[in-house]
Design a protein around this motif. Structure first.
Motif, short mmCIF file in Angstrom:
data_model
loop_
_atom_site.label_atom_id
_atom_site.label_comp_id
_atom_site.label_asym_id
_atom_site.label_seq_id
_atom_site.Cartn_x
_atom_site.Cartn_y
_atom_site.Cartn_z
N GLN A 177 0.82 -1.21 0.00
CA GLN A 177 0.00 0.00 0.00
C GLN A 177 0.86 1.25 0.00
OE1 GLN A 177 -3.22 0.14 -0.44
NE2 GLN A 177 -3.42 -2.08 -0.50
N PHE A 178 1.97 1.21 0.78
CA PHE A 178 2.87 2.37 0.80
C PHE A 178 3.49 2.59 -0.58
CE2 PHE A 178 3.26 2.17 5.57
CZ PHE A 178 2.76 3.45 5.76
N ARG A 189 2.16 1.76 -3.41
CA ARG A 189 1.11 2.33 -4.26
C ARG A 189 0.89 3.80 -3.93
NH1 ARG A 189 -3.77 -2.21 -4.47
NH2 ARG A 189 -2.65 -3.75 -5.77
N LEU A 190 0.92 4.11 -2.64
CA LEU A 190 0.74 5.50 -2.23
C LEU A 190 1.87 6.37 -2.75
CD1 LEU A 190 -0.86 7.57 -0.61
CD2 LEU A 190 0.42 6.90 1.42
N ASP A 191 3.11 5.85 -2.64
CA ASP A 191 4.25 6.62 -3.16
C ASP A 191 4.12 6.83 -4.66
OD1 ASP A 191 5.37 6.84 -0.68
OD2 ASP A 191 6.68 5.08 -0.89
N ARG A 242 1.51 9.37 -5.23
CA ARG A 242 2.05 10.71 -4.93
C ARG A 242 2.95 11.21 -6.04
NH1 ARG A 242 3.65 9.81 1.44
NH2 ARG A 242 1.56 10.12 2.31
#
Length: 322
Positions: free
Chosen positions: A143-144, A146-148, A151
């Motif tokens: 998830q991180f 994907r979040l990065d 972003r």
């Protein structure tokens, strides 16, 4: 009997029923894996429960007696039985006035069985929890990532967009404004994230005539009276003789908590100055055209083949006798 130097001194005989001790030890109802032995201190096995065929009367190595007598308060000792070779926990108590010992033993497998099951269960639970934790960490890491990635895409989109992006966080009391947003708001380059106190020190300068309309639109959305915050406003750019107002279009949407209180307000700002100036020029041209038509002695007519519409001025209709 033997003398102190080991010489034969004589014999003593006695009659007793071995099964008396066997039955007595059986009636104690021992736990599984437990044995009770009556043994002469010289190593002869006198009685035992459970019975072991051929063991009664046999002489066993008494060397282990020293190990059993060493612990205080009858503490058990783990050793391999000289009778049947089984690994056991053993406790010994000498019978006062007689050269015999009562030995109670329990198989090590029986003693450690419950603990082994608990240990195995704990190990399995630990492994399961570790696997679950590893899975959760993998999911979180994914998830991180994907979040990065999101972003990064957002940053590229903001950098490549002609519009500016802004975000007011009412919980943290901070304001984010992209470089393009600051430019369209007539602000000098500065940090993308500021406290609200810092932001309002150098806030954008709206045209005085637009301030009430802007505040009304903002309040209406924050108070739940409008589905979105939007409007076209004039913003002052530059200072002194070079200062001029430029038109911008602002759109925003509020995120609220469960009770409807605003948490964040985020949106975009776009440059529509050229559009507004073009609209103003068109209105001015139409006004001049209307004045020209009104003051002319000729009639004006127009046929629009696309829209299938006709236009005739009042003078044209008058000249046609209509």
């Amino acid at each position: 009997l033997e003398t102190a130097d080991g010489a034969f001194a004589g014999t003593i005989g006695a009659r007793l029923r071995i099964d008396y001790f066997t039955d007595f030890y059986r009636d104690i109802k021992l736990e599984a894996g437990t044995k009770v032995t009556l043994m002469h201190q010289g190593g002869a096995l006198l009685a035992r429960y459970p019975l072991l065929a051929g063991a009664v009367g046999q002489r066993f190595e008494p060397a282990s007696r020293a190990a059993l007598a060493a612990p205080r308060d009858g503490e058990p000792v783990r050793l391999r039985s000289p009778v049947d070779g089984v690994d056991r926990y053993v406790a010994m108590q000498a019978v006062a006035g007689y050269p015999v010992d009562v030995i109670v033993s329990r198989d090590a497998d029986a003693v450690l069985g419950a603990w082994s099951l608990q240990a195995a269960g704990a190990a399995l639970r630990t492994l399961a929890l570790a696997a679950l934790a590893a899975l959760l960490l993998a999911i979180i890491a994914r998830q991180f990532r994907r979040l990065d990635a999101a972003r990064d895409r957002f940053a590229l989109a903001v950098a490549g967009s002609d519009d500016g992006i802004w975000d007011k966080d009412y919980v943290k009391s901070t304001v984010f404004a992209s470089p393009r947003a600051r430019e369209l708001m007539g602000l000098a380059p500065g940090p993308e994230v500021q406290t609200m106190a810092q932001w309002f020190v150098g806030a954008w300068r709206l045209h005085p005539d637009d301030v009430p309309r802007h505040q009304a639109a903002l309040d209406a959305h924050l108070q739940g009276g409008a589905p979105a915050y939007e409007g076209d406003y004039r913003v002052l750019h530059g200072d002194g003789d070079a200062a001029q107002y430029r038109w911008v279009r602002v759109r925003g949407l509020c995120v609220r908590d469960a009770e409807g209180r605003p948490l964040r307000l985020a949106g975009s700002i776009a440059d529509i100055d050229a559009l507004k100036r073009a609209e103003a020029s068109l209105r001015e041209s139409e006004s001049r055209y209307e004045l020209a038509v009104t003051g002319s002695d000729d009639g004006i007519w127009e046929w629009d083949f696309v829209r299938e519409q006709a236009f005739e001025s009042a003078r044209a209709r008058e000249l046609q006798g209509l």
